[in-house]
Write a protein that holds these residues in place. Structure first.
Motif, short mmCIF file in Angstrom:
data_model
loop_
_atom_site.label_atom_id
_atom_site.label_comp_id
_atom_site.label_asym_id
_atom_site.label_seq_id
_atom_site.Cartn_x
_atom_site.Cartn_y
_atom_site.Cartn_z
N HIS A 196 25.70 4.10 -22.85
CA HIS A 196 24.82 5.12 -23.42
C HIS A 196 25.24 5.46 -24.85
CE1 HIS A 196 23.18 5.59 -19.45
NE2 HIS A 196 24.41 5.78 -18.99
N GLY A 197 25.96 4.51 -25.47
CA GLY A 197 26.43 4.75 -26.82
C GLY A 197 26.34 3.50 -27.67
N VAL A 198 26.50 3.69 -28.97
CA VAL A 198 26.60 2.61 -29.93
C VAL A 198 27.89 2.86 -30.71
CG1 VAL A 198 25.64 1.64 -32.06
CG2 VAL A 198 24.13 2.16 -30.14
N SER A 199 28.73 1.83 -30.83
CA SER A 199 29.98 1.94 -31.57
C SER A 199 29.84 1.28 -32.93
CB SER A 199 31.12 1.27 -30.80
OG SER A 199 31.38 1.96 -29.60
N LEU A 200 30.23 2.02 -33.97
CA LEU A 200 30.22 1.53 -35.35
C LEU A 200 31.67 1.51 -35.81
CD1 LEU A 200 27.30 3.82 -36.58
CD2 LEU A 200 27.13 1.51 -35.62
N VAL A 201 32.21 0.32 -36.09
CA VAL A 201 33.65 0.16 -36.30
C VAL A 201 33.93 -0.35 -37.71
CG1 VAL A 201 35.76 -0.88 -35.42
CG2 VAL A 201 33.88 -0.37 -33.84
N GLU A 202 34.46 0.55 -38.56
CA GLU A 202 34.89 0.14 -39.90
C GLU A 202 36.26 -0.52 -39.80
OE1 GLU A 202 34.33 2.75 -43.28
OE2 GLU A 202 33.18 4.14 -42.02
N TRP A 203 36.50 -1.51 -40.65
CA TRP A 203 37.75 -2.26 -40.69
C TRP A 203 37.98 -3.02 -39.37
CZ3 TRP A 203 39.64 -2.84 -45.38
CH2 TRP A 203 39.37 -1.87 -46.34
N ALA A 204 36.91 -3.46 -38.75
CA ALA A 204 37.00 -4.18 -37.47
C ALA A 204 37.76 -5.48 -37.59
CB ALA A 204 35.59 -4.44 -36.93
N ASP A 205 37.77 -6.07 -38.78
CA ASP A 205 38.49 -7.34 -38.98
C ASP A 205 40.00 -7.18 -38.86
OD1 ASP A 205 37.98 -5.81 -41.36
OD2 ASP A 205 38.73 -7.48 -42.56
N ARG A 206 40.49 -5.96 -38.86
CA ARG A 206 41.93 -5.71 -38.69
C ARG A 206 42.38 -5.89 -37.23
NH1 ARG A 206 44.69 -2.93 -42.62
NH2 ARG A 206 45.87 -1.75 -41.07
N MET A 207 41.42 -5.82 -36.28
CA MET A 207 41.76 -5.90 -34.86
C MET A 207 40.70 -6.64 -34.07
SD MET A 207 43.15 -2.08 -34.34
CE MET A 207 44.12 -1.40 -35.67
N PRO A 208 40.41 -7.87 -34.43
CA PRO A 208 39.34 -8.60 -33.72
C PRO A 208 39.65 -8.82 -32.24
CG PRO A 208 40.56 -10.09 -35.13
CD PRO A 208 41.04 -8.70 -35.44
N GLU A 209 40.90 -8.79 -31.89
CA GLU A 209 41.29 -9.06 -30.50
C GLU A 209 40.84 -7.97 -29.53
OE1 GLU A 209 44.67 -6.62 -32.22
OE2 GLU A 209 43.39 -8.22 -32.96
N VAL A 210 40.52 -6.79 -30.02
CA VAL A 210 40.10 -5.71 -29.12
C VAL A 210 38.58 -5.57 -29.06
CG1 VAL A 210 42.24 -4.41 -29.46
CG2 VAL A 210 40.23 -3.88 -30.87
N LEU A 211 37.87 -6.32 -29.87
CA LEU A 211 36.41 -6.20 -29.91
C LEU A 211 35.77 -6.99 -28.78
CD1 LEU A 211 35.87 -6.70 -33.74
CD2 LEU A 211 36.05 -4.54 -32.47
N PRO A 212 34.66 -6.50 -28.27
CA PRO A 212 33.94 -7.27 -27.25
C PRO A 212 33.36 -8.55 -27.85
CG PRO A 212 32.69 -5.33 -27.87
CD PRO A 212 34.00 -5.24 -28.59
N GLU A 213 33.20 -9.56 -27.03
CA GLU A 213 32.63 -10.83 -27.50
C GLU A 213 31.21 -10.63 -28.01
OE1 GLU A 213 33.74 -14.29 -26.93
OE2 GLU A 213 35.74 -13.68 -26.37
N SER A 214 30.44 -9.79 -27.33
CA SER A 214 29.08 -9.49 -27.77
C SER A 214 29.17 -8.34 -28.76
CB SER A 214 28.20 -9.06 -26.58
OG SER A 214 27.99 -10.14 -25.71
N ARG A 215 28.72 -8.61 -29.98
CA ARG A 215 28.79 -7.58 -31.02
C ARG A 215 27.98 -8.03 -32.22
NH1 ARG A 215 34.01 -10.08 -31.11
NH2 ARG A 215 34.40 -11.18 -33.07
N TRP A 216 27.68 -7.08 -33.07
CA TRP A 216 27.12 -7.35 -34.38
C TRP A 216 28.29 -7.40 -35.35
CZ3 TRP A 216 21.94 -7.92 -35.76
CH2 TRP A 216 21.01 -7.65 -34.77
N GLU A 217 28.38 -8.44 -36.16
CA GLU A 217 29.39 -8.52 -37.21
C GLU A 217 28.68 -8.36 -38.55
OE1 GLU A 217 31.41 -12.26 -36.76
OE2 GLU A 217 32.82 -11.38 -35.32
N VAL A 218 29.20 -7.45 -39.37
CA VAL A 218 28.61 -7.19 -40.68
C VAL A 218 29.73 -7.24 -41.72
CG1 VAL A 218 27.33 -5.57 -42.12
CG2 VAL A 218 26.87 -5.68 -39.66
#
Length: 167
Positions: free
Chosen positions: A116-138
């Protein structure tokens, strides 16, 4: 109420000439997002990540002022989905965290799975190992002038087989 705009495609590139162009792209990206999605943003300092997120948040019906959560790591906003239902917008800034383990320790990763949420993650490239496989990369890059930006995105979709995500 969410703003009606043409959503972005699953893969694209945009040349922004101004902060308002970047925010308008955020509105279009918001139109493509669904509850449970995560947007992983990367780019140098001042590349426009927060500006893009402000547009996304507006497109998701957030009426609060949206600022980067650099010192608090996470801001939560009340928004709405395409049907007008309640949607929580999680705005992360991973710049000050040293590892994905630190994010896990404070419970941040649990928000990534909120249906029921949307996550917007700044500096996501610092921790790619914790991101879900399904995601938008910008990815946002500085252009040739102070106001120009090159923004590229792609929507990665993982399939589930036997309950596990696969690429």
């Amino acid at each position: 109420m969410t703003v009606a705009v043409e959503p972005v495609s699953a893969v694209g590139e945009f040349h922004s000439a101004s902060a308002s162009d970047t925010a308008r792209l955020g509105l279009r990206l918001a139109a493509a997002l669904k509850p449970g999605h995560l947007v992983a943003l990367s780019g140098d300092l001042g590349a426009g990540k927060t500006c893009l997120i402000q547009g996304i948040a507006e497109g998701l019906g957030v009426t609060d002022i949206v600022n980067s959560p650099t010192f608090v790591l996470l801001n939560l906003y009340a928004g709405e989905d395409a049907t007008g239902g309640e949607l929580t917008v999680y705005h992360f800034d991973l710049y000050r965290l040293g590892s994905g383990e630190e994010l896990e320790d404070i419970g941040g990763i649990e928000f990534f799975a909120d249906p029921h949420g949307v996550s917007l993650v700044e500096w996501a490239d610092r921790m790619p190992e914790v991101l879900p496989e399904s995601r938008w990369e910008v990815c946002l890059e500085h252009g040739t002038t102070a106001d120009e930006r090159l923004i590229r995105w792609r929507h990665l979709v993982a399939e589930k087989v036997h309950g596990r995500e696969i690429a």
